[in-house]
Write a protein that holds these residues in place. Structure first.
Motif: not given
Length: 432
Positions: A359-360, A363, A390, A394, A400, A404
């Motif tokens: 997930r990180s 992103r 997302p 998202g 974000m 990012s």
């Protein structure tokens, strides 16, 4: 012909002329054409049968090419029909064995018989279903070498005896309309070989007589159900595994127990082994996480089904990830192999698997869509995709976190999730 037969209206001069006069099937125009044909005086049951055939002919072009435009089909018969390139390979094996006559038992719509007759072999095509036998009769009309009989395989074999120069080809029925319909809309599939019609035990009993014999089965049959003393050949067409053919006696090639035949639009490739199924080749040790680099290779399904992944890896100079995982790697400086038997991906990045880490990563990279491949891990790609991508909020501008990366449009990535030893790993790859 049963009163409820969907083919009966077409087996008349009027019906045959009508179905052959229709334009290529267009679902958006089918309702209008239906009404137009009825207004022209054609009976409703004939119009329905003709339009159904028009649709089936469109669908059948993938298997039968231009031949489909003058053939008759049943929905279940089309589902199980052999593709013409595969049928042609079957026919060549009978011809090369020096046979002059072939009984096609469970002939279905006649695809294999068509290929056999086109090589000049004398063919008797047999099917127990009356509608299917009627369709095969029409489909084989251009071939005087072929005749069709409506009877069971068991009854025909009892009549045949053991003549010289005969070969047998069997395509047992592996669907049963009496059990309802499956997800593909056809009759429900049968998985137990002894519930096939005829059953696998009937095939092995025939093989024991010494007659040259081949049988087509579903490619997912477990290895431990494959009889001894036969050659098992898995065949894929354009990346889809379509069957396993078991060859007995004069039709089996000496010294070959397992084979994978990979057909693509430009080539036919084959990988073989004389070793039995429990004697799969073992890899030269398991790679560590650092070994997941270079080119990650995904063998064709026929190679996997035949248990020939390690053989292919050795041929190409690769190393397998694990004995039980159907991936292998080639060095980073390798050129992608010029073969349809494997699909390669260049490894761009790797890291240990966890939903939080993914997930990180999504992103940080601004990824908006992913293709997820997996082997050897208990992961459901659809569920994982929902967990790491997302939602609509998202994806809005400014949503974000600070720092990012920003992107100018959709960012798609391909992920491979697999296992190295006891560690689950993610590889970000670029398909080649």
């Amino acid at each position: 012909m049963p009163e409820t037969s969907a083919l009966a209206p077409l087996l008349t001069p009027q019906g045959w002329e009508l179905v052959n006069s229709l334009p290529p099937y267009d679902p958006d125009d089918a309702a209008r054409l239906n009404q137009e044909l009825r207004r022209a005086g054609h009976p409703p049951e004939l119009v329905a049968a003709a339009l159904t055939q028009s649709r089936l002919r469109r669908d059948a072009a993938q298997k039968f090419g231009d031949f489909a435009a003058r053939m008759l089909f049943t929905p279940d018969g089309l589902q199980q029909a052999t593709r013409l390139p595969v049928a042609a390979a079957h026919a060549r094996r009978f011809r090369d064995a020096g046979l002059t006559h072939v009984a096609d038992l469970g002939c279905g719509l006649g695809g294999d018989s068509l290929a056999l007759a086109s090589l000049g072999l004398q063919v008797i095509a047999v099917d127990a279903d009356e509608d299917t036998a009627a369709a095969a009769t029409m489909n084989l009309t251009p071939f005087p070498e072929a005749q069709v009989r409506h009877t069971t395989a068991e009854a025909f074999v009892a009549e045949l005896g053991e003549p010289q120069d005969w070969g047998l080809w069997l395509d047992p029925a592996r669907r049963d309309a009496g059990r309802g319909h499956g997800a593909d809309g056809g009759a429900r599939r049968i998985w137990d070989p002894e519930s096939f019609s005829p059953p696998l035990s009937f095939v092995t009993a025939l093989a024991a007589t010494g007659l040259p014999l081949g049988v087509k089965l579903g490619p997912g049959i477990p290895h431990d159900l494959i009889p001894a003393d036969c050659e098992a050949e898995w065949i894929s067409v354009d990346g889809q595994v379509v069957e396993v053919a078991l060859w007995f006696n004069a039709l089996a090639r000496p010294g070959i127990r397992r084979a994978a035949t990979v057909m693509s639009p430009s080539s036919v490739e084959e990988l073989t082994s004389g070793a039995d199924f429990e004697q799969h080749r073992s890899p030269d040790g398991t790679l560590g996480p650092e070994g997941l680099a270079g080119l990650l290779c995904e063998p064709d399904g026929a190679v996997i089904r035949a248990g020939l992944v390690a053989d292919l890896a050795e041929r190409l100079g690769g190393r397998m990830l694990d004995e039980h995982i159907a991936y292998f790697v080639l060095p980073a400086d390798s050129a992608p192999p010029a073969t349809a038997a494997v699909r390669c991906h260049r490894v761009l990045e790797t890291f240990p698997y966890s939903v939080k880490r993914l997930r990180s990563w999504v992103r940080e990279q601004g990824v908006t869509s992913v293709e997820i491949k997996k082997r050897g891990v208990d992961v459901v790609p659809e569920t994982l995709r929902r967990q790491i991508l997302p939602g609509k909020k998202g994806r809005k501008a400014g949503s974000m976190k600070a720092g990012s990366p920003t992107t100018d449009g959709p960012q798609h990535r391909t992920l491979v999730i697999t296992r190295l030893g006891d560690q689950r790993m993610v590889a970000v790859v670029e398909p080649l």
